[in-house]
Design a protein around this motif. Structure first.
Motif, PDB file in Angstrom:
ATOM      1  N   THR A 129      13.699 -14.790  -6.512  1.00 37.90           N
ATOM      2  CA  THR A 129      12.271 -14.742  -6.161  1.00 37.90           C
ATOM      3  C   THR A 129      12.052 -13.595  -5.185  1.00 37.90           C
ATOM      4  N   THR A 130      11.054 -12.773  -5.459  1.00 37.19           N
ATOM      5  CA  THR A 130      10.780 -11.600  -4.623  1.00 37.19           C
ATOM      6  C   THR A 130       9.342 -11.642  -4.125  1.00 37.19           C
ATOM      7  N   PHE A 131       9.175 -11.464  -2.800  1.00 36.46           N
ATOM      8  CA  PHE A 131       7.841 -11.400  -2.194  1.00 36.46           C
ATOM      9  C   PHE A 131       7.383  -9.946  -2.159  1.00 36.46           C
ATOM     10  N   ILE A 132       6.184  -9.684  -2.665  1.00 38.23           N
ATOM     11  CA  ILE A 132       5.643  -8.325  -2.576  1.00 38.23           C
ATOM     12  C   ILE A 132       4.192  -8.393  -2.090  1.00 38.23           C
ATOM     13  N   ASN A 133       3.704  -7.277  -1.546  1.00 34.41           N
ATOM     14  CA  ASN A 133       2.302  -7.157  -1.134  1.00 34.41           C
ATOM     15  C   ASN A 133       1.908  -5.679  -1.113  1.00 34.41           C
ATOM     16  N   LYS A 134       0.733  -5.374  -0.594  1.00 37.04           N
ATOM     17  CA  LYS A 134       0.197  -4.012  -0.645  1.00 37.04           C
ATOM     18  C   LYS A 134       0.963  -3.034   0.235  1.00 37.04           C
ATOM     19  N   SER A 135       1.778  -3.529   1.144  1.00 39.97           N
ATOM     20  CA  SER A 135       2.504  -2.627   2.049  1.00 39.97           C
ATOM     21  C   SER A 135       3.659  -1.914   1.349  1.00 39.97           C
ATOM     22  N   ILE A 136       4.027  -2.348   0.164  1.00 39.23           N
ATOM     23  CA  ILE A 136       5.167  -1.767  -0.560  1.00 39.23           C
ATOM     24  C   ILE A 136       4.727  -0.513  -1.305  1.00 39.23           C
ATOM     25  N   ASP A 137       5.576   0.499  -1.290  1.00 42.46           N
ATOM     26  CA  ASP A 137       5.278   1.758  -1.950  1.00 42.46           C
ATOM     27  C   ASP A 137       5.081   1.554  -3.453  1.00 42.46           C
ATOM     28  N   GLU A 138       4.103   2.239  -4.019  1.00 39.98           N
ATOM     29  CA  GLU A 138       3.774   2.042  -5.436  1.00 39.98           C
ATOM     30  C   GLU A 138       4.911   2.444  -6.365  1.00 39.98           C
ATOM     31  N   SER A 139       5.671   3.477  -5.995  1.00 34.67           N
ATOM     32  CA  SER A 139       6.780   3.918  -6.861  1.00 34.67           C
ATOM     33  C   SER A 139       7.841   2.825  -6.986  1.00 34.67           C
TER      34      SER A 139
ATOM     35  N   ASN B 254      14.221 -12.514  -2.074  1.00 35.18           N
ATOM     36  CA  ASN B 254      13.977 -11.224  -1.428  1.00 35.18           C
ATOM     37  C   ASN B 254      12.763 -11.373  -0.516  1.00 35.18           C
ATOM     38  N   TYR B 255      13.007 -11.677   0.742  1.00 36.36           N
ATOM     39  CA  TYR B 255      11.915 -11.819   1.713  1.00 36.36           C
ATOM     40  C   TYR B 255      11.151 -10.501   1.825  1.00 36.36           C
ATOM     41  N   ASP B 256      11.901  -9.391   1.758  1.00 34.00           N
ATOM     42  CA  ASP B 256      11.316  -8.048   1.686  1.00 34.00           C
ATOM     43  C   ASP B 256      11.798  -7.384   0.406  1.00 34.00           C
ATOM     44  N   MET B 257      10.905  -6.708  -0.275  1.00 34.09           N
ATOM     45  CA  MET B 257      11.304  -5.885  -1.412  1.00 34.09           C
ATOM     46  C   MET B 257      11.978  -4.634  -0.863  1.00 34.09           C
ATOM     47  N   PRO B 258      13.229  -4.334  -1.277  1.00 34.15           N
ATOM     48  CA  PRO B 258      13.902  -3.148  -0.731  1.00 34.15           C
ATOM     49  C   PRO B 258      13.227  -1.855  -1.142  1.00 34.15           C
ATOM     50  N   ASP B 259      13.469  -0.792  -0.374  1.00 34.56           N
ATOM     51  CA  ASP B 259      12.881   0.520  -0.664  1.00 34.56           C
ATOM     52  C   ASP B 259      13.514   1.176  -1.885  1.00 34.56           C
ATOM     53  N   ASP B 260      14.671   0.689  -2.283  1.00 34.03           N
ATOM     54  CA  ASP B 260      15.439   1.286  -3.382  1.00 34.03           C
ATOM     55  C   ASP B 260      15.646   0.220  -4.451  1.00 34.03           C
ATOM     56  N   ILE B 261      15.302   0.522  -5.688  1.00 32.72           N
ATOM     57  CA  ILE B 261      15.430  -0.458  -6.777  1.00 32.72           C
ATOM     58  C   ILE B 261      16.895  -0.803  -7.028  1.00 32.72           C
ATOM     59  N   GLU B 262      17.823   0.095  -6.703  1.00 26.59           N
ATOM     60  CA  GLU B 262      19.242  -0.209  -6.866  1.00 26.59           C
ATOM     61  C   GLU B 262      19.662  -1.347  -5.949  1.00 26.59           C
ATOM     62  N   ASP B 263      19.121  -1.362  -4.728  1.00 25.97           N
ATOM     63  CA  ASP B 263      19.414  -2.459  -3.809  1.00 25.97           C
ATOM     64  C   ASP B 263      18.892  -3.779  -4.360  1.00 25.97           C
ATOM     65  N   TYR B 264      17.751  -3.726  -5.014  1.00 26.87           N
ATOM     66  CA  TYR B 264      17.185  -4.935  -5.641  1.00 26.87           C
ATOM     67  C   TYR B 264      18.139  -5.474  -6.703  1.00 26.87           C
ATOM     68  N   VAL B 265      18.681  -4.582  -7.540  1.00 26.26           N
ATOM     69  CA  VAL B 265      19.613  -4.990  -8.600  1.00 26.26           C
ATOM     70  C   VAL B 265      20.857  -5.635  -7.995  1.00 26.26           C
ATOM     71  N   HIS B 266      21.383  -5.037  -6.926  1.00 28.51           N
ATOM     72  CA  HIS B 266      22.572  -5.601  -6.281  1.00 28.51           C
ATOM     73  C   HIS B 266      22.269  -6.956  -5.646  1.00 28.51           C
ATOM     74  N   ARG B 267      21.106  -7.078  -5.031  1.00 24.48           N
ATOM     75  CA  ARG B 267      20.740  -8.338  -4.370  1.00 24.48           C
ATOM     76  C   ARG B 267      20.670  -9.498  -5.364  1.00 24.48           C
ATOM     77  N   ILE B 268      19.871  -9.309  -6.417  1.00 23.12           N
ATOM     78  CA  ILE B 268      19.685 -10.416  -7.358  1.00 23.12           C
ATOM     79  C   ILE B 268      20.962 -10.696  -8.152  1.00 23.12           C
ATOM     80  N   GLY B 269      21.889  -9.740  -8.130  1.00 22.02           N
ATOM     81  CA  GLY B 269      23.170  -9.933  -8.816  1.00 22.02           C
ATOM     82  C   GLY B 269      24.105 -10.897  -8.112  1.00 22.02           C
TER      83      GLY B 269
END
Length: 638
Positions: free
Chosen positions: A549-559, A522-537
């Motif tokens: 493997t997921t890249f994250i940083n401070k630009s990602i929304d805390e929720s 995941n070069y970008d963490m998606p805005d929706d956790i459901e998309d994350y589940v589908h991606r890693i699936g």
């Protein structure tokens, strides 16, 4: 005399200071001596402060007789404490000892008070969430307009010629429950068919069983054990299981058998059909489903049984070819909502004889804005149909909404809706935005190819693709901005192993089945956790292990990060320190027990009261209403 006169002269040189006597009331004059406050030592001040706090607490607790007796305080206590502050300092210590409460008792009282407040806060929170969910719940049933207008309702599911074998029906109920419990199959609904452990007992012909063996499928997966008997029985169903669990076969095999039964009883004529309709949210998923159905139809026809015609209706492909198949009479149609709507409005396709409807990745379709199209498609049906909805992520809102279109529905759930596959090892790395593309090269070396790389934006996909090509990596890319031919060619090359890396947006995340994917990035963490589940699936499928493997940083929304944190905890994955340090408001102040996550989108790291997805939807609705009003006022003429 001389000295006296000198002093008088000196006094005359000084300025005269006038002094005025302040008149004081007699009472004040009498009390003036008593108003003097001497210095009080620190120990004594602390003792007085503790005493006054205890007195006020006693007054709070002493509101009822029961509380007075429990705490040891009453009105007399308060009066005595008040008098102790006055003229009898010698009795102060004795009074304090007499009416003092131990620290343990104070702690217990405070704890009880806090628990009572906490319970009321939880109740208040849950009531507020219930109101929000009710306000956003769909009031409009997912049914045909004609059925709603005429008040047509179906109370019994469609009858089929298939039945559960007698020896399985005669098995004690306890054994069926034990089998469901063993494979973590959760079921809801009336008259639930028994789970079946073999394809042979499901009465599939030898040609289908041999075709399954060629694909390496020797026995049903948990979702297939319960789902296939339910669908073959003619029941409406909501199927929820993690990605790579074999959901597609649950609706593909029955539709092939039903279409074969119809063809054998009465041959499909020109312009007739389809009997079964499968709707997918993306072209790639529709094409993949079409190829799976075609594979089993070919296996049946090679065994000497009648051949079945399957049609793929998606954008970016010649309409003429699709119309030619339809005019010959089609048994099964796989389509995306846009192209299907277009063809139905032009009366190229009719659903007069259609009795089998599947919405694959149903929640994603509704989220993508196809809800009204799905309603319109329902209105083209001329009779009762068997309706099936499948997805890996389906929040309660979507389930409740879907049930309005189903007749005596069965819900089959393998694992929690929205849970990640346990076969995927999830790694989260903190990478600064500017360092991502360089770090990607190191990440690709964790495993052998093939590797899937997901990015949010089309321009990022193109930039990553170009960078990898410059570094000598065999890569292809797909996104919504590329034409269908280029997208199909890229997917085909990646599937055949001619390319090592596929860079894509979320068009490749929903339902696509790539064999032997070792690694998802995941070069970008998606805005929706459901998309994350589908991606890693896309990895860790059919019981095989995979890495995400997921890249994250401070630009990602805390929720989103909180949702990710709780998803990792649920899957028993290692938590990086920067995620472990994050804490939601509900974690800080409220322990809601089993009431976990958001009831609107299913995210585990927040509640519906601060759901970003709900907020985005409401903002979108508000902006669209404002635009409609603006256009209606005559601005459209400009």
């Amino acid at each position: 005399m001389s000295g006296k006169s000198e002093s008088n002269d000196a006094n005359q040189d000084k300025p005269v200071i006038k002094r005025y006597r302040r008149e004081m009331p007699e009472e004040a004059a009498e009390e003036s001596d008593d108003d003097y406050v001497p210095y009080i030592p620190v120990k004594q001040r602390r003792k007085g402060l503790t005493q006054s706090n205890t007195t006020s607490r006693a007054q709070d607790y002493g509101s009822t007789d029961e509380e007075k007796s429990r705490t040891g305080f009453d009105d007399n206590t308060t009066k005595k404490d008040e008098s102790a502050n006055g003229a009898n300092p010698s009795d102060d210590l004795d009074e304090w000892r007499k009416y003092n409460i131990s620290l343990l008792d104070q702690h217990n009282e405070l704890k009880k008070k806090f628990e009572a407040r906490k319970e009321s806060a939880i109740e208040k929170q849950l009531k507020e969430e219930e109101k929000i969910l009710e306000s956003v719940a769909e009031k409009k049933a997912l049914m045909a307009v004609s059925e709603l207008a005429k008040g047509i309702q179906y109370f019994e599911p469609i009858k089929t010629g298939w039945k559960v074998p007698k020896h399985i029906r005669d098995t004690p109920v306890a054994k069926h429950e034990a089998l469901r419990e063993k494979y973590r199959i959760l079921v809801e609904g009336e008259d639930m068919p028994q789970p079946i452990k073999t394809f042979k007992d499901m009465k599939f012909p030898k040609s289908v069983i041999n075709a399954l063996k060629k694909k390496g499928i020797l026995k049903p997966s948990p979702i297939q054990m319960q789902g296939l008997p339910a669908v073959l029985s003619g029941r409406d169903m909501i199927g929820i299981a993690f990605t790579g669990s074999g959901k597609t076969l649950v609706f593909v095999l029955p539709i092939v058998m039903f279409a074969l039964e119809q063809e054998m009883s009465l041959t499909f004529m020109k312009d007739e059909g389809p009997y079964g309709l499968i709707i997918c949210p993306s072209r790639e998923l529709a094409k993949q489903t079409f190829e799976i159905i075609q594979y089993y139809c070919d296996a049946i026809s090679h065994s000497g049984l009648p051949s079945l015609r399957v049609c793929l209706c998606i954008g970016g492909v010649s309409v003429k070819e699709q119309i030619d198949i339809i005019r010959r009479g089609v048994h099964i149609m796989v389509a995306t909502p846009g192209r299907l709507m277009d063809m139905m409005q032009k009366k190229t396709v009719g659903l007069d004889v259609c009795r089998y409807l599947v919405l694959d990745e149903a929640d994603r379709m509704i989220d993508m804005g196809f809800e009204e199209d799905v309603r319109t498609i329902f209105s083209y049906f001329k009779g009762q149909r068997q309706t099936l909805l499948f997805s890996a992520t389906m929040p309660k809102k979507i389930q409740n909404f879907a049930r309005s279109a189903l007749v005596k529905p069965i819900t089959v759930n393998v694992g929690r809706a929205g849970a990640a596959s346990k076969e995927v090892e999830q790694e989260v790395e903190y990478v600064k935005q500017e360092a991502k593309i360089v770090h990607l090269l190191d990440t690709l070396q964790k495993t052998e190819p093939p590797v899937l790389v997901f990015a949010e934006k089309k321009q990022d996909v193109d930039a990553i693709h170009e960078y990898l090509l410059l570094k000598g990596v065999e890569a292809v890319a797909i996104h919504g901005g590329k034409d269908q031919e280029e997208r199909s060619r890229a997917v085909a090359e990646f599937r055949k192993g001619e390319k090592d890396v596929l860079v894509a947006t979320d068009v490749a995340s929903k339902g696509l089945d790539f064999q032997e994917i070792k690694h998802v990035v995941n070069y970008d963490m998606p805005d929706d956790i459901e998309d994350y589940v589908h991606r890693i699936g896309r990895t860790g499928r059919y019981g095989k292990r995979g890495i995400a493997t997921t890249f994250i940083n401070k630009s990602i929304d805390e929720s989103v990060l909180l949702d990710l944190k709780h998803l990792l905890i649920e899957a028993k994955q290692k938590l990086p320190p920067f995620l472990e340090a994050l804490q939601s408001e509900s974690e800080k102040y409220l322990d809601l027990g089993d009431e976990r996550g958001c009831s609107y989108c299913g995210g585990l790291g927040h509640r519906i009261t601060n759901c970003p997805k709900l907020e985005a939807m409401q903002n979108k609705q508000a902006s669209s209403v404002g635009r409609k009003d603006y256009l209606a006022s005559g601005a459209a003429d400009w």
